[in-house]
Motif scaffolding. Sequence first.
Motif, short mmCIF file in Angstrom:
data_model
loop_
_atom_site.label_atom_id
_atom_site.label_comp_id
_atom_site.label_asym_id
_atom_site.label_seq_id
_atom_site.Cartn_x
_atom_site.Cartn_y
_atom_site.Cartn_z
N ALA A 153 1.82 12.69 -9.01
CA ALA A 153 1.17 13.98 -8.77
C ALA A 153 2.20 15.12 -8.78
N VAL A 154 3.39 14.86 -8.25
CA VAL A 154 4.45 15.88 -8.27
C VAL A 154 4.89 16.12 -9.71
N GLN A 177 4.61 18.94 -0.11
CA GLN A 177 3.28 18.43 0.20
C GLN A 177 3.26 16.91 0.11
N ALA A 178 3.93 16.35 -0.89
CA ALA A 178 3.97 14.90 -1.06
C ALA A 178 4.66 14.23 0.12
N VAL A 179 5.76 14.81 0.57
CA VAL A 179 6.50 14.23 1.69
C VAL A 179 5.65 14.25 2.96
N LYS A 180 5.00 15.38 3.23
CA LYS A 180 4.16 15.48 4.43
C LYS A 180 2.98 14.52 4.37
N PHE A 181 2.35 14.44 3.20
CA PHE A 181 1.18 13.57 3.06
C PHE A 181 1.59 12.11 3.18
N GLU A 182 2.73 11.74 2.57
CA GLU A 182 3.19 10.36 2.66
C GLU A 182 3.52 9.99 4.10
N ALA A 183 4.12 10.91 4.84
CA ALA A 183 4.44 10.65 6.24
C ALA A 183 3.17 10.45 7.06
N ARG A 184 2.17 11.27 6.79
CA ARG A 184 0.90 11.14 7.51
C ARG A 184 0.23 9.80 7.20
N ARG A 209 0.84 -1.20 0.00
CA ARG A 209 0.00 0.00 0.00
C ARG A 209 0.87 1.25 0.00
N MET A 210 1.92 1.26 0.81
CA MET A 210 2.80 2.43 0.87
C MET A 210 3.54 2.62 -0.45
N GLU A 211 3.90 1.52 -1.10
CA GLU A 211 4.56 1.63 -2.41
C GLU A 211 3.62 2.29 -3.41
N GLY A 212 2.34 1.90 -3.38
CA GLY A 212 1.35 2.52 -4.27
C GLY A 212 1.15 3.98 -3.96
N VAL A 213 1.13 4.33 -2.68
CA VAL A 213 0.99 5.73 -2.28
C VAL A 213 2.17 6.54 -2.80
N SER A 214 3.38 6.00 -2.65
CA SER A 214 4.58 6.70 -3.11
C SER A 214 4.53 6.93 -4.62
N GLU A 215 4.11 5.90 -5.37
CA GLU A 215 4.02 6.03 -6.82
C GLU A 215 2.99 7.09 -7.21
#
Length: 84
Positions: free
Chosen positions: A58-59, A68-75, A47-53
């Motif tokens: 989006a970036v 924003q991507a880094v913060k959202f991925e961390a959350r 799931r995290m791999e999919g989120v990262s992709e």
Amino acid sequence: MQHKAVRYVTRTTAAAAGAVATAATSVAAAALAGSIIFSPVPDASARMEGVSEDLLRAVQLNQITEEQAVKFEARLAGRILGDA
């Protein structure tokens, strides 16, 4: 009179075709929903791999910034990996 009959047949045929297309779309949507519901749940790392992709894409499309991507991925990592 024959002109009215042709117009009636054309309209009813188009309406029937629309109804069939709607029914087919509904069946396809139900089949897709069923396959999603009954598919196995991916593990947290997948799931995290999919989120990262998704966030990377989006970036690249300039929809969000890298920050924003880094913060959202961390959350999301906290939520997804916290449940694992």
